[in-house]
Design a protein around this motif. Structure first.
Motif, mmCIF file in Angstrom:
data_model
loop_
_atom_site.group_PDB
_atom_site.id
_atom_site.type_symbol
_atom_site.label_atom_id
_atom_site.label_comp_id
_atom_site.label_asym_id
_atom_site.label_seq_id
_atom_site.Cartn_x
_atom_site.Cartn_y
_atom_site.Cartn_z
ATOM 1 N N TYR B 85 0.833 -1.217 0.000
ATOM 2 C CA TYR B 85 0.000 0.000 0.000
ATOM 3 C C TYR B 85 0.866 1.266 0.000
ATOM 4 O O TYR B 85 0.525 2.268 0.638
ATOM 5 C CB TYR B 85 -0.964 -0.009 1.196
ATOM 6 N N GLY B 86 1.988 1.192 -0.704
ATOM 7 C CA GLY B 86 2.831 2.370 -0.866
ATOM 8 C C GLY B 86 3.394 2.927 0.427
ATOM 9 O O GLY B 86 3.831 4.073 0.462
ATOM 10 N N THR B 91 4.336 2.224 7.589
ATOM 11 C CA THR B 91 4.671 0.971 6.916
ATOM 12 C C THR B 91 3.860 -0.171 7.538
ATOM 13 O O THR B 91 3.851 -0.346 8.751
ATOM 14 C CB THR B 91 6.172 0.646 7.053
ATOM 15 N N GLY B 92 3.180 -0.917 6.699
ATOM 16 C CA GLY B 92 2.429 -2.088 7.159
ATOM 17 C C GLY B 92 1.079 -1.776 7.776
ATOM 18 O O GLY B 92 0.301 -2.687 8.069
ATOM 19 N N ALA B 93 0.762 -0.474 7.951
ATOM 20 C CA ALA B 93 -0.442 -0.105 8.706
ATOM 21 C C ALA B 93 -1.730 -0.499 7.989
ATOM 22 O O ALA B 93 -2.725 -0.836 8.626
ATOM 23 C CB ALA B 93 -0.450 1.395 8.987
ATOM 24 N N LEU B 115 7.076 -16.183 8.849
ATOM 25 C CA LEU B 115 8.307 -15.406 8.718
ATOM 26 C C LEU B 115 7.970 -14.081 8.046
ATOM 27 O O LEU B 115 7.385 -14.067 6.963
ATOM 28 C CB LEU B 115 9.331 -16.173 7.865
ATOM 29 N N GLY B 116 8.304 -12.978 8.684
ATOM 30 C CA GLY B 116 8.097 -11.660 8.085
ATOM 31 C C GLY B 116 9.433 -11.030 7.791
ATOM 32 O O GLY B 116 10.269 -10.895 8.689
ATOM 33 N N ILE B 117 9.645 -10.669 6.534
ATOM 34 C CA ILE B 117 10.916 -10.077 6.136
ATOM 35 C C ILE B 117 10.681 -8.625 5.747
ATOM 36 O O ILE B 117 9.839 -8.342 4.896
ATOM 37 C CB ILE B 117 11.531 -10.844 4.939
ATOM 38 N N CYS B 118 11.427 -7.721 6.366
ATOM 39 C CA CYS B 118 11.392 -6.292 6.027
ATOM 40 C C CYS B 118 9.976 -5.740 6.143
ATOM 41 O O CYS B 118 9.456 -5.616 7.240
ATOM 42 C CB CYS B 118 11.992 -6.062 4.638
ATOM 43 N N ASN B 119 9.298 -5.430 5.052
ATOM 44 C CA ASN B 119 7.926 -4.942 5.131
ATOM 45 C C ASN B 119 7.036 -5.992 5.817
ATOM 46 O O ASN B 119 6.094 -5.642 6.538
ATOM 47 C CB ASN B 119 7.399 -4.623 3.723
ATOM 48 N N GLY B 120 7.372 -7.263 5.639
ATOM 49 C CA GLY B 120 6.637 -8.329 6.319
ATOM 50 C C GLY B 120 6.770 -8.220 7.833
ATOM 51 O O GLY B 120 5.810 -8.456 8.579
ATOM 52 N N LEU B 125 4.383 -6.328 13.088
ATOM 53 C CA LEU B 125 4.345 -5.390 14.220
ATOM 54 C C LEU B 125 3.005 -4.669 14.260
ATOM 55 O O LEU B 125 2.357 -4.583 15.307
ATOM 56 C CB LEU B 125 5.479 -4.361 14.104
ATOM 57 N N GLU B 126 2.574 -4.159 13.110
ATOM 58 C CA GLU B 126 1.300 -3.432 13.063
ATOM 59 C C GLU B 126 0.142 -4.361 13.431
ATOM 60 O O GLU B 126 -0.841 -3.933 14.026
ATOM 61 C CB GLU B 126 1.084 -2.825 11.673
ATOM 62 N N ALA B 127 0.256 -5.619 13.057
ATOM 63 C CA ALA B 127 -0.819 -6.583 13.331
ATOM 64 C C ALA B 127 -0.802 -7.062 14.781
ATOM 65 O O ALA B 127 -1.705 -7.775 15.210
ATOM 66 C CB ALA B 127 -0.692 -7.777 12.387
#
Lengths: 79, 272
Positions: B85-86, B91-93, B115-120, B125-127
């Motif tokens: 979402y740009g 980030t990630g929100a 596994l969450g990488i970078c934006n993942g 974190l946001e979740a």
């Protein structure tokens, strides 16, 4: 009703953008400027006529999405 | 799980890629794991993750469009890097409210490996699947370069193939990797050995000079208390094969496969 929402980093949390702006102001000669904090400003039209309902909705929007309350705080006004 | 895997006929959504015979030859015999790679609008490391699991490690990979709500028959899920979402708002929100995230949360709650990488990582974190939040890098720069991270513990499902204390050369590519959490949570994570990867010097010294982004306690990767959800800012999928000149990240994926095999053995023993 229109909600005008401000989201900023909490006090005590490093704001790198604010620091950069602070340094720029300082180098421009604004020696009286300090503690710059950068935030976001959002406007949301809330389709409610009852102020209490609109208030509850906006609060919920802020908590759920518009602010990350781990690092940010929010305030808003309803018009 | 096994029955569902047999019924699976191929990826539902995938980019057409010409098979490379040289790579196919490297496929391992036991391609028995089925890995789901979630694709958000703006993900851009999804195919790198697919490539590592499918072509380098010979496993089944299913690309999962973020509109999906069912994640049946998967052994592990990867939230890849990119700019979902740009990066709008934070980030990630917005990605955390994608339809697929409900299923990812359920999967994680039931003990599934995520596994969450970078934006993942930022999305996790946001979740709320991992504690804390990301701030803008201290330098304000988008940093794209090789850094060094120390594997603080090999006693996780994501680092089991490494040695504790091992130093990895691994690339980062982010503007918001400055990890923050409150002091109480940080102390709890330290006490529970949840800080899995920390930025360090090439010699393995964890010090402020080796911290690329201002991250609290040099944190590069953390795991949840249950040990099934890992988030990391560096990109292991960008250094997982000899052809790329660096294989230091490969063992993240191999560790996951080894852990999954172990789980299956345990499950079989319980069943018999």
């Amino acid at each position: 009703m229109k909600a005008k929402i401000h989201v900023t980093l909490k006090q005590g949390i490093l704001d790198p953008q604010g620091k950069a702006i602070e340094h720029a102001l300082d180098s421009l000669g604004f020696k009286n400027a300090g503690n710059v904090r950068v935030g976001k400003y959002m406007e949301v039209d809330v389709n409610e006529t009852d102020k209490a309902k609109a208030d509850a909705a906006v609060k919920s929007m802020c908590e759920k999405l518009l602010a990350n309350t781990i690092i940010e705080e929010y305030r808003y006004e309803l018009q | 799980m096994l029955a569902q895997r047999a019924a699976w006929e191929g990826p539902r959504w995938t980019r057409a890629v010409k098979p490379n015979p040289a790579i196919s030859l490297q496929r391992s015999e036991g391609g028995e794991m089925k890995i789901g790679v979630v694709v958000f609008p703006g993900s851009n490391c999804d195919h790198d993750c697919q490539h590592v699991f499918k072509d380098v490690l010979g496993q089944y990979v299913e690309m999962i469009w973020h509109k999906e709500t069912l994640l049946a028959g998967l052994d592990a899920i990867v939230l890849p890097g990119g700019f979902s979402y740009g990066d709008y708002l934070r980030t990630g929100a917005i990605a955390r409210f994608s339809p697929v995230m409900g299923a990812v949360k359920e999967f994680a709650k039931s003990g599934g490996m995520v596994l969450g990488i970078c934006n993942g990582f930022q999305i996790l974190l946001e979740a709320g699947l991992l504690p804390g939040a990301m701030l803008r890098n201290k330098s304000l720069y988008f940093i794209c370069k090789d850094v060094f991270v120390k594997v603080e513990t090999a006693a996780t499902a994501f680092t089991g193939a490494y040695e504790s204390g091992q130093v990895l050369k691994i690339p980062i590519a982010h503007a918001d990797g400055n990890y923050y959490t409150d002091p109480v949570t940080l102390a709890a994570m330290q006490a529970n050995a949840q800080i899995v990867l920390r930025y360090c010097t090439p010699e393995g010294k964890v010090m402020p000079e080796a911290n690329p982004n201002g991250s609290l306690d040099n944190i590069a990767g953390i795991i949840n208390p249950e040990g099934n959800v890992l988030g990391m800012m560096p990109h292991p999928e960008r250094c997982a094969e000899v052809m790329l000149g660096n294989e230091d990240g490969k063992l993240i994926f191999l560790s996951m496969l080894e852990a999954l095999k172990g789980n299956k053995k345990q499950l079989k023993m319980v069943g018999t």
